[in-house]
Design an enzyme around this catalytic site. Structure first.
Site, PDB file in Angstrom:
ATOM      1  N   ASP A 154      -1.882 -10.401   5.970  1.00 17.70           N
ATOM      2  CA  ASP A 154      -2.921  -9.920   6.883  1.00 17.70           C
ATOM      3  C   ASP A 154      -3.617 -11.087   7.585  1.00 17.70           C
ATOM      4  O   ASP A 154      -3.978 -10.994   8.751  1.00 17.70           O
ATOM      5  CB  ASP A 154      -3.974  -9.110   6.114  1.00 17.70           C
ATOM      6  CG  ASP A 154      -3.361  -7.874   5.484  1.00 17.70           C
ATOM      7  OD1 ASP A 154      -2.344  -7.389   6.013  1.00 17.70           O
ATOM      8  OD2 ASP A 154      -3.899  -7.406   4.474  1.00 17.70           O
TER       9      ASP A 154
ATOM     10  N   HIS B 164      -5.560  -0.410  -0.347  1.00 14.24           N
ATOM     11  CA  HIS B 164      -5.431  -1.471   0.650  1.00 14.24           C
ATOM     12  C   HIS B 164      -4.521  -1.008   1.809  1.00 14.24           C
ATOM     13  O   HIS B 164      -4.909  -1.075   2.976  1.00 14.24           O
ATOM     14  CB  HIS B 164      -4.847  -2.712  -0.053  1.00 14.24           C
ATOM     15  CG  HIS B 164      -4.530  -3.868   0.835  1.00 14.24           C
ATOM     16  ND1 HIS B 164      -5.219  -5.050   0.787  1.00 14.24           N
ATOM     17  CD2 HIS B 164      -3.593  -4.041   1.795  1.00 14.24           C
ATOM     18  CE1 HIS B 164      -4.718  -5.895   1.676  1.00 14.24           C
ATOM     19  NE2 HIS B 164      -3.734  -5.297   2.295  1.00 14.24           N
ATOM     20  N   GLU B 165      -3.339  -0.504   1.465  1.00 17.66           N
ATOM     21  CA  GLU B 165      -2.393  -0.075   2.504  1.00 17.66           C
ATOM     22  C   GLU B 165      -2.913   1.149   3.262  1.00 17.66           C
ATOM     23  O   GLU B 165      -2.716   1.274   4.465  1.00 17.66           O
ATOM     24  CB  GLU B 165      -1.016   0.225   1.901  1.00 17.66           C
ATOM     25  CG  GLU B 165      -0.347  -0.964   1.219  1.00 17.66           C
ATOM     26  CD  GLU B 165      -0.153  -2.153   2.157  1.00 17.66           C
ATOM     27  OE1 GLU B 165      -0.058  -1.950   3.384  1.00 17.66           O
ATOM     28  OE2 GLU B 165      -0.126  -3.292   1.664  1.00 17.66           O
TER      29      GLU B 165
HETATM   30 ZN    ZN Z   1      -2.648  -5.875   3.958  1.00 14.09          ZN
END
Ligand code: ZN
Length: 360
Positions: free
Chosen positions: A160, A57-58
């Site tokens: 996010d 994800h990162e």
């Molecule tokens: Zn994120």
């Protein structure tokens, strides 16, 4: 981040792990201790798999950001998730949208891939048999990814979803205004979380606080940055202020402190700036009973003065990193002004008042 160790480098980005992560592994091992080796191994594999997903994800945020020329310093994995530290977020709404949304997409893609795999192999277990510690490993990892996607989609900074919302709003209005509205929506949600949390879920109260403060900070930072974008120190510094001579006694500094609003005093030696006497140092000297001693030996001499042409945002960064409330401004060897946090705060209030007055 303190207490974190670099464990790898992927696409040139240092991957760091926070020490508390090992505590989490230890905790999982202890929880499963009396169930035997295989159970411990499954618990650890589960945690490592989740961290793998958080890392992906990162990494996705980082790689998209890098495509837009943004430097990524490192990625740190914490027990509560990951942090990709980028030098900035893109201000171009479309770029911010893509950098933010890609992380959520990654978790959904992982979940979908696992779903297709277990459907294909016919190993589906009913969802209600799943728990954090029980059920098939793959299905649990799938559910964690669905949860991660949903959590990150919450329209609140620093998630996010908050950035996605801002980037959508920013296509219709200014960046600052979009940030402020997105922050308000995030805080409204945080209050709602807090209320539900009060009904018996302390974890929600924790998230609510985290979200509320995150939204506040993001809005304040963006407002400040736009207020002082391309503004030189010359326009914000104060030019009416008191100075001290190195031979002045502490008592006369005290008199200046009580007479006016000034808290930090530039100190001169034959008209040359030699340092700044802060209120804290002044009070400290008084508490030690040195009121008749000269101020010379008390002051901070390691002060690097600003130039009137320095940018205010960079100057603020220096104030913050050096933990000061004021910095002297020097031009051609002469003291010409003082940049104080208090005055910067006042300028910001004026800026906000003007923004409100503007027709939208
Ligand atoms: Zn994120």
């Amino acid at each position: 981040m303190k207490w974190s160790f670099q464990i790898a480098r992927i696409f040139g980005i240092p991957i760091r792990i926070h020490a508390t992560f090992f505590l989490l592994l230890l905790f999982v091992a202890i929880v499963h201790a009396n169930e035997g080796g295989p159970a411990i191994a499954r618990g650890l594999v589960f945690i490592l798999a989740i961290f793998g997903c958080v890392l992906l994800h990162e990494l996705s945020h980082s790689l998209v950001a890098r495509r837009y020329g943004i430097k990524v310093r490192d990625i740190t994995l914490l027990p509560i998730g990951g942090v990709a530290s980028m030098e900035r977020m893109p201000e171009e709404p479309r770029q911010e949208f893509l950098v933010s949304i890609v992380g959520i997409v990654v978790n959904l893609v992982i979940a979908a891939a696992i779903y297709l795999w277990i459907r294909g192999t016919g190993s589906v277990e009913p969802l209600r048999q799943l728990s954090v510690t029980g059920g098939s490993l793959l299905e649990r990892i799938m559910m964690v990814n669905v949860f991660l996607a949903a959590f990150n989609l919450l329209p609140a900074f620093p998630m996010d979803g908050g950035r996605v919302l801002r980037s959508l709003l920013a296509q219709r209005m200014g960046y600052v205004r979009a940030t402020q509205i997105a922050a308000r929506i995030g805080q409204g949600m945080a209050l709602l979380f807090g209320l539900v949390g009060l009904l018996g879920n302390p974890f929600l109260i924790f998230i609510a606080l985290f979200v509320y403060i995150g939204a506040e900070q993001e809005a304040a930072m963006i407002t400040m940055r736009s207020a002082f974008h391309n503004v030189p120190v010359r326009d914000v510094m104060i030019t009416t202020f008191r100075t001290l001579d190195v031979h002045d006694p502490v008592s006369s500094a005290l008199q200046h402190l009580l007479e006016g609003y000034q808290q930090d005093f530039p100190v001169l030696d034959r008209d040359q700036l030699v340092g700044v006497l802060t209120r804290a140092e002044l009070l400290d000297a008084i508490s030690r009973g040195n009121e008749r001693a000269p101020v010379g030996p008390l002051l901070q001499r390691d002060v690097v003065p600003l130039s009137p042409d320095d940018q205010v945002d960079a100057a603020l960064e220096r104030l913050r990193s050096q933990n000061r409330t004021a910095l002297p401004v020097v031009e051609n060897g002469r003291l010409v002004g003082l940049l104080t946090l208090e005055n910067v705060g006042e300028m910001l209030m004026v800026y906000n008042a003007r923004m409100k007055g503007k027709p939208r």
